[in-house]
Scaffold this motif. Structure first.
Motif, PDB file in Angstrom:
ATOM      1  N   ILE A 188      41.967  44.150  71.138  1.00 21.86           N
ATOM      2  CA  ILE A 188      41.029  43.698  72.167  1.00 21.86           C
ATOM      3  C   ILE A 188      40.680  44.882  73.078  1.00 21.86           C
ATOM      4  CG2 ILE A 188      40.742  42.216  74.173  1.00 21.86           C
ATOM      5  CD1 ILE A 188      40.617  40.749  71.535  1.00 21.86           C
ATOM      6  N   ASN A 189      39.398  45.152  73.174  1.00 24.68           N
ATOM      7  CA  ASN A 189      38.903  46.280  73.955  1.00 24.68           C
ATOM      8  C   ASN A 189      37.491  45.912  74.403  1.00 24.68           C
ATOM      9  OD1 ASN A 189      37.520  48.763  74.621  1.00 24.68           O
ATOM     10  ND2 ASN A 189      39.141  49.896  73.573  1.00 24.68           N
ATOM     11  N   LEU A 190      37.224  45.961  75.696  1.00 29.33           N
ATOM     12  CA  LEU A 190      35.904  45.543  76.167  1.00 29.33           C
ATOM     13  C   LEU A 190      34.790  46.430  75.630  1.00 29.33           C
ATOM     14  CD1 LEU A 190      36.360  44.334  79.858  1.00 29.33           C
ATOM     15  CD2 LEU A 190      36.345  43.029  77.741  1.00 29.33           C
ATOM     16  N   TYR A 191      35.095  47.668  75.256  1.00 26.14           N
ATOM     17  CA  TYR A 191      34.063  48.516  74.664  1.00 26.14           C
ATOM     18  C   TYR A 191      33.685  48.036  73.259  1.00 26.14           C
ATOM     19  CZ  TYR A 191      34.507  51.895  78.457  1.00 26.14           C
ATOM     20  OH  TYR A 191      34.500  52.509  79.684  1.00 26.14           O
ATOM     21  N   ALA A 192      34.494  47.152  72.686  1.00 26.46           N
ATOM     22  CA  ALA A 192      34.183  46.587  71.377  1.00 26.46           C
ATOM     23  C   ALA A 192      33.378  45.300  71.471  1.00 26.46           C
ATOM     24  CB  ALA A 192      35.481  46.318  70.605  1.00 26.46           C
ATOM     25  N   CYS A 193      33.126  44.838  72.697  1.00 31.60           N
ATOM     26  CA  CYS A 193      32.420  43.576  72.896  1.00 31.60           C
ATOM     27  C   CYS A 193      30.911  43.798  72.842  1.00 31.60           C
ATOM     28  CB  CYS A 193      32.827  43.000  74.258  1.00 31.60           C
ATOM     29  SG  CYS A 193      32.051  41.428  74.666  1.00 31.60           S
ATOM     30  N   HIS A 194      30.219  43.021  72.027  1.00 33.35           N
ATOM     31  CA  HIS A 194      28.758  43.070  71.980  1.00 33.35           C
ATOM     32  C   HIS A 194      28.194  42.528  73.303  1.00 33.35           C
ATOM     33  CE1 HIS A 194      28.947  42.516  67.330  1.00 33.35           C
ATOM     34  NE2 HIS A 194      30.177  42.595  67.797  1.00 33.35           N
ATOM     35  N   PRO A 195      26.966  42.876  73.662  1.00 32.76           N
ATOM     36  CA  PRO A 195      26.049  43.805  73.001  1.00 32.76           C
ATOM     37  C   PRO A 195      26.448  45.256  73.254  1.00 32.76           C
ATOM     38  CG  PRO A 195      24.871  42.198  74.376  1.00 32.76           C
ATOM     39  CD  PRO A 195      26.317  42.153  74.766  1.00 32.76           C
ATOM     40  N   MET A 204      23.161  43.282  69.221  1.00 30.03           N
ATOM     41  CA  MET A 204      24.393  42.542  68.981  1.00 30.03           C
ATOM     42  C   MET A 204      24.309  41.949  67.583  1.00 30.03           C
ATOM     43  SD  MET A 204      23.692  39.344  71.555  1.00 30.03           S
ATOM     44  CE  MET A 204      22.212  38.338  71.431  1.00 30.03           C
ATOM     45  N   THR A 205      25.464  41.680  66.989  1.00 30.83           N
ATOM     46  CA  THR A 205      25.506  41.326  65.577  1.00 30.83           C
ATOM     47  C   THR A 205      26.480  40.186  65.322  1.00 30.83           C
ATOM     48  OG1 THR A 205      25.088  43.641  65.015  1.00 30.83           O
ATOM     49  CG2 THR A 205      25.902  42.227  63.246  1.00 30.83           C
ATOM     50  N   ASN A 206      26.097  39.285  64.454  1.00 28.02           N
ATOM     51  CA  ASN A 206      27.006  38.276  63.922  1.00 28.02           C
ATOM     52  C   ASN A 206      27.250  38.633  62.466  1.00 28.02           C
ATOM     53  OD1 ASN A 206      28.497  36.031  63.280  1.00 28.02           O
ATOM     54  ND2 ASN A 206      26.759  34.616  63.293  1.00 28.02           N
ATOM     55  N   GLY A 207      28.453  39.039  62.146  1.00 27.54           N
ATOM     56  CA  GLY A 207      28.732  39.403  60.763  1.00 27.54           C
ATOM     57  C   GLY A 207      29.807  40.450  60.662  1.00 27.54           C
ATOM     58  N   ASP A 233      32.724  47.771  64.390  1.00 28.72           N
ATOM     59  CA  ASP A 233      31.888  48.145  63.250  1.00 28.72           C
ATOM     60  C   ASP A 233      30.421  47.789  63.472  1.00 28.72           C
ATOM     61  OD1 ASP A 233      31.955  45.396  62.954  1.00 28.72           O
ATOM     62  OD2 ASP A 233      33.124  45.414  61.106  1.00 28.72           O
ATOM     63  N   SER A 234      30.124  46.995  64.508  1.00 31.30           N
ATOM     64  CA  SER A 234      28.743  46.580  64.772  1.00 31.30           C
ATOM     65  C   SER A 234      27.986  47.534  65.687  1.00 31.30           C
ATOM     66  CB  SER A 234      28.725  45.174  65.388  1.00 31.30           C
ATOM     67  OG  SER A 234      29.236  44.216  64.492  1.00 31.30           O
ATOM     68  N   GLU A 235      28.688  48.439  66.355  1.00 27.46           N
ATOM     69  CA  GLU A 235      28.006  49.331  67.286  1.00 27.46           C
ATOM     70  C   GLU A 235      27.019  50.247  66.568  1.00 27.46           C
ATOM     71  OE1 GLU A 235      29.020  52.071  71.205  1.00 27.46           O
ATOM     72  OE2 GLU A 235      30.640  51.413  69.877  1.00 27.46           O
ATOM     73  N   VAL A 236      27.271  50.506  65.285  1.00 26.21           N
ATOM     74  CA  VAL A 236      26.365  51.400  64.561  1.00 26.21           C
ATOM     75  C   VAL A 236      24.958  50.812  64.426  1.00 26.21           C
ATOM     76  CG1 VAL A 236      28.230  52.532  63.296  1.00 26.21           C
ATOM     77  CG2 VAL A 236      27.094  50.535  62.288  1.00 26.21           C
ATOM     78  N   PHE A 237      24.819  49.483  64.493  1.00 29.13           N
ATOM     79  CA  PHE A 237      23.479  48.896  64.398  1.00 29.13           C
ATOM     80  C   PHE A 237      22.600  49.352  65.564  1.00 29.13           C
ATOM     81  CE2 PHE A 237      25.939  45.774  61.895  1.00 29.13           C
ATOM     82  CZ  PHE A 237      25.196  45.789  60.736  1.00 29.13           C
ATOM     83  N   THR A 238      23.216  49.466  66.753  1.00 25.56           N
ATOM     84  CA  THR A 238      22.479  49.959  67.920  1.00 25.56           C
ATOM     85  C   THR A 238      22.069  51.405  67.715  1.00 25.56           C
ATOM     86  OG1 THR A 238      23.907  48.537  69.257  1.00 25.56           O
ATOM     87  CG2 THR A 238      22.544  50.131  70.435  1.00 25.56           C
ATOM     88  N   HIS A 239      22.991  52.199  67.209  1.00 25.09           N
ATOM     89  CA  HIS A 239      22.713  53.619  67.038  1.00 25.09           C
ATOM     90  C   HIS A 239      21.725  53.881  65.900  1.00 25.09           C
ATOM     91  CE1 HIS A 239      26.731  54.667  69.239  1.00 25.09           C
ATOM     92  NE2 HIS A 239      25.839  54.068  70.008  1.00 25.09           N
ATOM     93  N   ILE A 240      21.743  53.043  64.870  1.00 22.12           N
ATOM     94  CA  ILE A 240      20.735  53.185  63.816  1.00 22.12           C
ATOM     95  C   ILE A 240      19.350  52.858  64.376  1.00 22.12           C
ATOM     96  CG2 ILE A 240      19.924  52.379  61.563  1.00 22.12           C
ATOM     97  CD1 ILE A 240      22.858  51.737  60.887  1.00 22.12           C
TER      98      ILE A 240
END
Length: 378
Positions: A188-195, A204-207, A233-240
């Motif tokens: 648990i890490n708030l930096y891992a929380c979407h968005p 933000m991502t569901n999946g 693993d979802s943060e890369v969607f923002t960066h892409i």
């Protein structure tokens, strides 16, 4: 799974509209956390759209070190909204200190900087604050950008809405992304929380992004400030999305051609075949593996939704052009709760080739297919 809900409105609305929609969809998420991205701000911040706003959580000592850090870099506080809950936190939610959104007068050199230089300065400053906070444990910095507030916390979204008084007028916004679930794939890490957020772009991502490692390594090799610190693993969607629009100069309609390109057979008769073949080849390390539903917002207020080719995560878009409010939701029930007075026959559920887009004018849902001719430039 988690659940996603986003609102885009001509007029500022309360984040509680999104929180209530998440609560309606509660059977689809575990209630372990909530994350909010707010832009198109109303209230006091709406009058200072060019001023960078820092969003984060700080202890008393952290606020002191924040002042020293920012003043040392030429940032002077201009307006702040500081909230320290007086009641005991809900079960499972730590008592943290002060939840802050602070607008700054930027350094004197700001006036002579290009947009890219300003963006780089804000990214470096935010990353520096994050590193300091990770070292000392007294600061968390989620965003530093004009017209942007981000809030993240562990706990049930509806309970967090009450605990943090998220209905306050200072937090009303025209664009809201809300996710209901704390990261459960890692610690648990708030930096891992979407968005997630970078330079005016949030997603933000569901999946589950099973291609995370090669994508992360490719992004980190680009030499772009801010492509770092991956806790999800979802943060890369923002960066892409950032890489495609800001670095490659592509229209958001091309985003899907980067993350889920057409097959060679599908491209054979496409009007833009030559470009798409080149894009697929050059960005092959950014191709995702799902299932994923991604909702995002761009700096100009454009909001979008895409699905990957597996199409195993739900998503629907609908709204009312007369009232000027549209929503992107994981489930129909969330959309019904937030915008009951819409023409439901015009709801759109994107399939694996589609991108759903609502512009900042909030007039319609634009439906784009990867089979369509591609307007490449932003």
């Amino acid at each position: 799974m988690c659940r996603l809900f986003a609102l885009t409105s001509r007029d500022p609305v309360s984040p509680m509209l999104a929180i209530d929609a998440l609560n309606v969809m509660k059977e689809g998420h575990d209630g372990s956390g909530v994350g909010l991205y707010l832009s198109g701000l109303g209230g006091p911040f709406g009058e200072m759209r060019e001023s960078p706003i820092l969003s984060g959580i700080f202890t008393e000592a952290g606020l002191g070190r924040l002042d020293e850090y920012m003043e040392g870099r030429g940032f002077k506080p201009k307006r702040s909204v500081l909230f320290m809950p007086k009641s005991a936190p809900p079960t499972g939610t730590p008592r943290r200190g002060t939840y802050a959104a602070i607008a700054y007068e930027p350094p004197a050199a700001w006036a002579d900087m290009s947009d890219d230089e300003r963006g780089g300065l804000l990214v470096r400053t935010r990353l520096g604050l994050r590193a300091e906070g990770e070292r000392t444990g007294d600061m968390m910095a989620f965003s530093l950008w004009p017209d942007t507030i981000m809030i993240k916390e562990v706990g049930d979204p509806l309970e967090m809405g009450s605990y943090l008084e998220l209905g306050r007028e200072e937090l009303h916004a025209r664009r809201i992304l809300a996710q209901g679930r704390q990261n459960t794939n890692y610690a648990i890490n708030l930096y891992a929380c979407h968005p997630f957020f970078i330079e005016g772009i949030s997603t933000m991502t569901n999946g589950e992004n099973t291609a995370f490692v090669p994508i992360r390594e490719y992004l980190m090799s680009r030499g772009v400030e801010g492509y770092s610190g991956y806790q999800s693993d979802s943060e890369v969607f923002t960066h892409i999305a950032h890489f495609a629009t800001r670095k490659l100069g592509l229209n958001i309609r091309a985003y899907k051609h980067v993350i889920t390109p057409l097959s060679d057979d599908e491209m054979r008769t496409h009007q833009d075949r030559e470009f798409l073949v080149s894009l697929k080849r050059s960005c092959r390390k950014l191709i995702i593996d799902g299932p994923n539903c991604v909702i995002g917002c761009l700096p100009d207020g454009t909001m979008f939704m895409v699905q990957d080719r597996k199409k195993l995560r739900p998503g629907v878009v609908g709204g009312n052009p007369q009232t000027g409010i549209f929503a992107f939701s994981s489930e129909i029930c969330g959309l019904n709760a937030a915008i009951p007075d819409r023409d439901r026959s015009k709801d759109f559920q994107p399939m694996h080739l589609d991108t759903a887009i609502v512009g900042p004018d909030c007039r319609e849902v634009v439906q784009c297919s990867q089979n369509d001719p591609l307007p490449l430039q932003r």
